[in-house]
Design a protein around this motif. Sequence first.
Motif, short mmCIF file in Angstrom:
data_model
loop_
_atom_site.label_atom_id
_atom_site.label_comp_id
_atom_site.label_asym_id
_atom_site.label_seq_id
_atom_site.Cartn_x
_atom_site.Cartn_y
_atom_site.Cartn_z
N LEU A 251 -5.19 -13.85 -7.77
CA LEU A 251 -5.69 -12.50 -7.52
C LEU A 251 -7.18 -12.46 -7.83
N SER A 252 -7.84 -11.39 -7.36
CA SER A 252 -9.28 -11.30 -7.60
C SER A 252 -9.72 -9.98 -8.20
N SER A 253 -8.81 -9.00 -8.32
CA SER A 253 -9.22 -7.70 -8.86
C SER A 253 -8.03 -6.97 -9.46
N ARG A 254 -8.32 -5.91 -10.20
CA ARG A 254 -7.24 -5.11 -10.79
C ARG A 254 -6.46 -4.35 -9.73
N VAL A 255 -7.11 -4.03 -8.62
CA VAL A 255 -6.39 -3.35 -7.55
C VAL A 255 -5.26 -4.22 -7.04
N GLU A 256 -5.55 -5.50 -6.80
CA GLU A 256 -4.51 -6.43 -6.36
C GLU A 256 -3.45 -6.61 -7.44
N LEU A 257 -3.88 -6.63 -8.69
CA LEU A 257 -2.94 -6.77 -9.79
C LEU A 257 -2.00 -5.58 -9.86
N ALA A 258 -2.56 -4.37 -9.69
CA ALA A 258 -1.73 -3.16 -9.71
C ALA A 258 -0.73 -3.18 -8.56
N ASN A 259 -1.17 -3.65 -7.42
CA ASN A 259 -0.27 -3.72 -6.27
C ASN A 259 0.90 -4.67 -6.54
N ARG A 260 0.63 -5.75 -7.26
CA ARG A 260 1.67 -6.72 -7.58
C ARG A 260 2.60 -6.20 -8.68
N VAL A 261 2.02 -5.56 -9.68
CA VAL A 261 2.81 -5.14 -10.84
C VAL A 261 3.58 -3.86 -10.58
N LEU A 262 2.90 -2.87 -10.01
CA LEU A 262 3.49 -1.54 -9.93
C LEU A 262 4.34 -1.32 -8.70
N SER A 263 4.47 -2.32 -7.86
CA SER A 263 5.35 -2.20 -6.70
C SER A 263 6.69 -2.86 -7.02
N PRO A 264 7.77 -2.06 -7.09
CA PRO A 264 9.08 -2.64 -7.39
C PRO A 264 9.70 -3.34 -6.20
N VAL A 265 9.00 -3.29 -5.04
CA VAL A 265 9.58 -3.80 -3.80
C VAL A 265 9.91 -5.28 -3.90
#
Length: 286
Positions: A251-265
Motif C-alpha cells: 500500500l502507499s497511503s492511509r486511504v488505501e489502508l482504510a479501504n483494506r481494513v474498513l471494508s468487510p467485503v
Amino acid sequence: MSLPYLRCMKWFATKPLLRNDAAKKFLIGSCSSESLGDIMLRSSSRGNCSQIRVVLATKTKMECQLLVQFLQSASPKFKIVGYSPNSVEVENILKDKKPDIAIVSPNLGDGPFKGLDLVRKIRDSYSSTRSIVLLDAAEPQMVIYSFQAGCKGVFSRERSMVGLPKCIRVVHNGQIWVSTHELQILLEVLNRHSRSKPFSLAGTKNLTKRETDVAYLAAEGFRNHEIAQQLTLSTHTVKNYLYRIYDKIDLSSRVELANRVLSPVAAEPQEKRTMAASGVQIGNSG
C-alpha cells in the motif's frame, strides 16, 4: 457622527445606481468632522478583517481558475490566497498564507488520492485551516474517506454550485457541512460497523500483532500521536510501523489502508458481500 447618518451611508453603499452628484453633495454636506473618504476607508478596513481566506486544490489549473472566478463573483468576502493542482505547491501556500478554508478535490494533478492526503496534512499540521472536500459525486466510500481524512465538509459537484459559498461560510464558522444524503451514508456505515464482526485485513498474514493494531487505528482515522498514546509507543515508532505495514501489504497511503481494513467485503462470504453491496446502494439512493 450620528447613528442615522451611518445608517444612511450603509444604505447608500448598497445602491450604486444612486451615486449621482446630488446624492454625493447631500452626503458630503452631512459630514461633520470626518470626510466621506475617511469613512469609506475605515469601512473598507473593517470589510477586510471579515474576509474568508481560501486556498484551492483541484485536478487541473483551469478548474482552479474557474472556481476563483465563481467565488470572487459570489462574495467580496472570499479572498483567494492561492491555488494549484499540485499538493506540494498547495502545502507551500498553506505555510505562507495560512488560509481559513482549503477546498480540495480528492484527486489532484500529481496523483490519485493526493487531495485526501493533503486534507490529512491540513488536519495534523495546519489547525487554523478547515478543509472542504469537493467530490465529483457523493459516492459512499469517498464521503467516508473524506471525513476520515479530517475534512469539515463535503460538497458534491452533482449539486448546484450556488450552495458552495454557504458551505464555505458554515465551515468557516466552525460547523460541519454535510447534506442529508451524505449524512445517511455516514449513519449507515456506523450502523453496519456496530452490527459487524471485527474487520479483518485480507492478505496481511505477515503483519505482527502490533502492526495489526497500528493498521486498524490508522485506518480508523487516528493520528500518529493518538495511536502512540493508545499503544504506549513513541510517534516515531508508529511512523516506522506504518512504513513496514505499507511495504508488507503493498500500500502507499492511509486511504488505501482504510479501504483494506474498513471494508468487510474481502473477508465475508458471497451472500454477505451481496447484502453489504445492496446496503450501500440503499444509502446512495436515499
